[in-house]
Design an enzyme around this catalytic site. Structure first.
Site, PDB file in Angstrom:
ATOM      1  N   GLU A  80     -17.280  -2.392  29.309  1.00 41.65           N
ATOM      2  CA  GLU A  80     -16.805  -3.436  28.246  1.00 41.65           C
ATOM      3  C   GLU A  80     -15.462  -3.095  28.062  1.00 41.65           C
ATOM      4  O   GLU A  80     -14.747  -4.301  27.429  1.00 41.65           O
ATOM      5  CB  GLU A  80     -17.721  -3.085  27.114  1.00 41.65           C
ATOM      6  CG  GLU A  80     -17.614  -1.974  26.254  1.00 41.65           C
ATOM      7  CD  GLU A  80     -18.469  -0.731  26.603  1.00 41.65           C
ATOM      8  OE1 GLU A  80     -18.830  -0.698  27.772  1.00 41.65           O
ATOM      9  OE2 GLU A  80     -18.749   0.092  25.892  1.00 41.65           O
TER      10      GLU A  80
ATOM     11  N   LYS B 172       8.554 -25.590   1.557  1.00 37.73           N
ATOM     12  CA  LYS B 172       8.257 -24.979   0.228  1.00 37.73           C
ATOM     13  C   LYS B 172       8.100 -23.283   0.579  1.00 37.73           C
ATOM     14  O   LYS B 172       9.069 -22.716  -0.053  1.00 37.73           O
ATOM     15  CB  LYS B 172       7.070 -25.223  -0.513  1.00 37.73           C
ATOM     16  CG  LYS B 172       6.964 -24.556  -1.933  1.00 37.73           C
ATOM     17  CD  LYS B 172       5.774 -25.490  -2.723  1.00 37.73           C
ATOM     18  CE  LYS B 172       5.467 -24.882  -3.837  1.00 37.73           C
ATOM     19  NZ  LYS B 172       4.145 -25.240  -4.296  1.00 37.73           N
TER      20      LYS B 172
ATOM     21  N   CYS C 187     -23.766   4.146  29.548  1.00 37.01           N
ATOM     22  CA  CYS C 187     -23.442   5.409  29.189  1.00 37.01           C
ATOM     23  C   CYS C 187     -24.697   5.937  28.575  1.00 37.01           C
ATOM     24  O   CYS C 187     -25.773   6.401  29.276  1.00 37.01           O
ATOM     25  CB  CYS C 187     -22.271   5.597  28.228  1.00 37.01           C
ATOM     26  SG  CYS C 187     -21.572   7.170  28.159  1.00 37.01           S
ATOM     27  N   LEU C 188     -25.007   6.158  27.517  1.00 29.86           N
ATOM     28  CA  LEU C 188     -26.282   6.481  26.752  1.00 29.86           C
ATOM     29  C   LEU C 188     -27.252   5.594  27.182  1.00 29.86           C
ATOM     30  O   LEU C 188     -28.334   6.334  27.349  1.00 29.86           O
ATOM     31  CB  LEU C 188     -26.189   6.615  25.329  1.00 29.86           C
ATOM     32  CG  LEU C 188     -27.655   6.994  24.406  1.00 29.86           C
ATOM     33  CD1 LEU C 188     -27.565   8.620  24.615  1.00 29.86           C
ATOM     34  CD2 LEU C 188     -27.412   6.691  23.209  1.00 29.86           C
TER      35      LEU C 188
ATOM     36  N   HIS D  71     -18.085   2.841  30.950  1.00 28.57           N
ATOM     37  CA  HIS D  71     -18.059   1.742  29.897  1.00 28.57           C
ATOM     38  C   HIS D  71     -17.411   0.633  30.487  1.00 28.57           C
ATOM     39  O   HIS D  71     -16.200   0.615  30.004  1.00 28.57           O
ATOM     40  CB  HIS D  71     -17.210   2.323  28.660  1.00 28.57           C
ATOM     41  CG  HIS D  71     -18.135   3.029  27.860  1.00 28.57           C
ATOM     42  ND1 HIS D  71     -19.197   2.871  26.721  1.00 28.57           N
ATOM     43  CD2 HIS D  71     -18.249   4.610  27.666  1.00 28.57           C
ATOM     44  CE1 HIS D  71     -19.810   3.925  26.142  1.00 28.57           C
ATOM     45  NE2 HIS D  71     -18.824   5.100  26.805  1.00 28.57           N
TER      46      HIS D  71
ATOM     47  N   ASP E 226       0.952  -1.196  -0.075  1.00 26.50           N
ATOM     48  CA  ASP E 226      -0.014   0.048  -0.099  1.00 26.50           C
ATOM     49  C   ASP E 226       0.911   1.507   0.033  1.00 26.50           C
ATOM     50  O   ASP E 226       1.926   1.249   0.777  1.00 26.50           O
ATOM     51  CB  ASP E 226      -0.777   0.103   1.294  1.00 26.50           C
ATOM     52  CG  ASP E 226      -1.966  -0.869   1.267  1.00 26.50           C
ATOM     53  OD1 ASP E 226      -2.131  -1.757   0.345  1.00 26.50           O
ATOM     54  OD2 ASP E 226      -2.351  -0.943   2.518  1.00 26.50           O
ATOM     55  N   ILE E 227       0.485   2.235  -0.651  1.00 26.03           N
ATOM     56  CA  ILE E 227       1.128   3.453  -0.814  1.00 26.03           C
ATOM     57  C   ILE E 227       1.164   4.293   0.623  1.00 26.03           C
ATOM     58  O   ILE E 227       2.328   4.589   1.136  1.00 26.03           O
ATOM     59  CB  ILE E 227       0.597   4.510  -1.655  1.00 26.03           C
ATOM     60  CG1 ILE E 227       0.732   4.081  -3.074  1.00 26.03           C
ATOM     61  CG2 ILE E 227       1.194   6.030  -1.653  1.00 26.03           C
ATOM     62  CD1 ILE E 227       0.145   4.927  -4.087  1.00 26.03           C
TER      63      ILE E 227
ATOM     64  N   GLN F 147       4.529 -16.045  -1.356  1.00 23.98           N
ATOM     65  CA  GLN F 147       5.940 -15.737  -1.851  1.00 23.98           C
ATOM     66  C   GLN F 147       5.923 -14.282  -2.522  1.00 23.98           C
ATOM     67  O   GLN F 147       6.922 -13.622  -2.181  1.00 23.98           O
ATOM     68  CB  GLN F 147       6.108 -16.782  -3.181  1.00 23.98           C
ATOM     69  CG  GLN F 147       6.137 -18.381  -2.675  1.00 23.98           C
ATOM     70  CD  GLN F 147       6.465 -19.133  -3.941  1.00 23.98           C
ATOM     71  OE1 GLN F 147       6.733 -18.746  -5.005  1.00 23.98           O
ATOM     72  NE2 GLN F 147       5.637 -20.326  -3.809  1.00 23.98           N
TER      73      GLN F 147
HETATM   74  N1  GLN Z   1     -24.202  10.971  23.980  1.00 20.20           N
HETATM   75  C1  GLN Z   1     -23.948  10.860  25.242  1.00 20.20           C
HETATM   76  C2  GLN Z   1     -23.086  11.800  25.851  1.00 20.20           C
HETATM   77  O1  GLN Z   1     -22.373  12.334  25.040  1.00 20.20           O
HETATM   78  C3  GLN Z   1     -23.478   9.470  25.626  1.00 20.20           C
HETATM   79  C4  GLN Z   1     -22.378   9.047  25.182  1.00 20.20           C
HETATM   80  C5  GLN Z   1     -21.766   7.478  25.397  1.00 20.20           C
HETATM   81  O2  GLN Z   1     -22.757   6.835  25.512  1.00 20.20           O
HETATM   82  N2  GLN Z   1     -20.608   6.972  25.073  1.00 20.20           N
HETATM   83  O3  GLN Z   1     -22.961  12.111  27.016  1.00 20.20           O
END
Ligand code: GLN
Length: 555
Positions: free
Chosen positions: A530, A236, A392-393, A528, A160-161, A205
């Protein structure tokens, strides 16, 4: 013996050994997983490891890239918004990545241009070689953090360039530091041609030829394949690529990426590296991966988790979330079927599609799209007593739902979606203390990127709560990425109506976790979780949520 060698600008530093991983033939071969697996194997030999991802794209801020195109934005503990590959690293290795673990072409150029503007190049002609390549080398050294081994993954495919300056920089490091400091691993594809019932080594190769034409002779080849590559084929490939036959490693397709550390180790990958780099370390112990595999193979129960999402057709947007749910499944003894439900298509009349779910997740997100569907789904899980996790949201939407339907605050909303709402239960807080104690200002005119609450922060939890039961700790640290907050003006009213604020920031001013007590398991968190889940142990909050979903399924 600790050796010191001169590095750029003639300072001296402890010698870190470097492993550079490039990819060839096609993209998406899983370089990130190979890098992460290798990191994990080397850590198991008591070596300290750092990891860096170099991305050839021009964007300066991966945080502003669309998750539907580029996958999830991963947030590091120090609040950098980075490429999702860093998430893979953290799931496999103990090393915590940071803002120094991911560099894009755009960031490198940005840095060089700023230096040029400051006159640091003393008027000389600024060029790709040496200025850009020097900057890349400097950033690699900076991100290596004096660990025993630094694994550097170069994004893109050789040829890739865009990736050329990165490849040139890692070539130079090899020449400057010498062969016992640097190892090059090249990941290729060995396709299987069904009609001929043969695997084909030619693309590999050619890919190595391409790499050698830029001046890099790989020391190790990792060949992805659908069918096993036998020793004759390995010989090989070795012959044509000038690589030792034992250093041609087969990474065969697997159902579960967490088997890859075992697969690579079983072919002696780490022994070859240890020998080549002269590393002094103990034998490999992959017990935690063996235990994971055993647990996974013993699962005989299925549950269904529905995720109410905006990017349902592109699951890479929720990579860490998917993985965290799967990890928790393994640790609670269930196979989790994850179903994405398009939030935009949900309304009060079709909510019965959620009846299939043993648990419901509303993940993080930005923007108004699908928000009403998410709120309806939360109402459904609250009323039907279905375990619910809002992230979060998702937590903010749970607060909106509770305000509207329990506290009867008609039209309650987040000012993200309705600036003029009469009941702004989620809002921009104009001023807050960050973890260093300094005051940040956020208001409606603030710059979007610059005003997020980002990175790891402490949360204090109430000891009579689901969150405490999950973590078994009063103080927890999790990562944030948001602008809006629970509006304390409504806190008393919501609490007196049954919303349980079970976690706050250390000073008590920011609401971090809300729960509903009279429910099987209903929890929304502003952070978060996760991002910090690991397959080998799972994450306490996901383990707790999935256990609740499992109980729900059994009832
Ligand atoms: N949009 C929401 C905020 O800015 C939640 C952001 C999110 O879920 N990471 O507070």
């Amino acid at each position: 013996m600790i050796k010191y060698i001169p590095v750029l600008n003639n300072t001296y530093k402890f010698v870190t050994k470097f492993i550079f991983i490039t990819g060839g033939v096609v993209s998406s071969l899983g370089k990130g997983i190979v890098a992460a697996s290798l990191g994990s194997i080397l850590e198991s030999r008591d070596l300290s490891v750092s990891v860096i991802k170099l991305d050839p794209y021009i964007n300066v801020d991966p945080g502003t890239m669309s998750p539907s195109q580029h996958g999830e934005v991963f947030v590091t503990h120090d609040g950098a918004e980075t490429d999702l590959d860093l998430g893979h690293y953290e799931r496999f290795v103990n090393y915590k990545t940071s803002q120094f673990s991911n560099y894009t072409t755009g960031q490198i150029y940005d840095c060089v241009l700023k230096k040029e503007r400051k006159g640091e190049y003393l008027g000389s002609t600024v060029q790709v070689i040496p200025h850009i390549t020097d900057q890349i080398k400097e950033n690699i050294i900076q991100g290596s953090f004096d660990k025993d081994v630094c694994i550097v993954e170069i994004g893109g495919t050789v040829g890739d360039i865009e990736s050329l300056p990165f490849i040139e920089a890692i070539r130079q490091i090899g020449v400057e530091y010498g062969k016992n400091i640097v190892t090059y691993i090249h990941l290729t594809l060995v396709p299987y041609i069904k009609a001929a019932n043969e695997i084909k080594t030619k693309p590999t190769q050619h890919s190595v030829k391409e790499l050698r034409s830029i001046g890099i002779q790989p020391d190790i080849l990792i060949c992805r394949s659908e069918k096993e590559i036998n020793s004759n084929d390995k010989k090989k490939i070795a012959l044509f690529t000038n690589v030792e036959a034992r250093a041609v490693i087969n990474s065969i397709d697997v159902d579960d990426i967490y088997e890859i550390p075992l697969i690579l180790h079983n072919q002696g990958l780490d022994d070859i590296i240890v020998e080549k780099l002269g590393l002094k370390c103990k034998q490999t112990s992959l017990q935690s991966w063996e235990n994971y595999k055993k647990k996974r193979n013993n699962i005989n129960k299925n549950i269904c988790i529905q995720i109410i999402a905006k990017y349902g057709n592109y699951t890479e947007s929720y990579k860490s979330l998917n993985e965290a749910v799967k990890h928790a499944g393994v640790h609670t003894g269930v196979n989790v079927e994850i179903q994405y439900v398009d939030a935009e298509k949900l309304n009060d009349n079709n909510l019965n599609i959620l009846d299939k779910a043993d648990g419901i997740i509303v993940p993080g997100g930005f923007g108004e799209r699908g928000i009403e569907g998410k709120i309806s789904a939360i109402k459904y899980s609250r009323e039907k007593n279905i375990p619910f996790l809002g992230i979060c949201l998702g937590m903010q939407a749970a607060v909106i739902e509770f305000s509207r339907n329990v506290c009867k605050l008609k039209g309650a909303n987040s000012t993200e979606f309705n600036k003029k709402t009469k009941f702004p239960v989620i809002a921009l807080i104009e001023e807050w203390l960050d973890k260093t104690g300094s005051v940040e200002h956020r208001d409606i005119n603030s710059d979007i990127g610059g005003t997020m609450r980002l990175g790891e922060q402490e949360c204090i939890v109430n000891s009579d709560s689901n969150i405490f039961k999950a973590y078994n700790a009063k103080s927890i640290f999790e990562r944030h990425r948001h602008r809006f907050e629970f509006n304390n003006e409504f806190r008393e009213l919501l609490e007196s109506s049954g919303l349980f604020v079970s976690g706050t920031s250390i000073d008590g001013t920011l609401v971090e976790v809300v729960e509903i007590k009279d429910h099987k398991w209903f929890l929304g968190c502003q952070f978060h979780p996760e991002f910090t889940s690991k397959p080998t142990i799972g994450h306490p909050l996901f383990n707790s949520f999935i256990s609740a979903a499992k109980r729900n399924n059994e009832e």
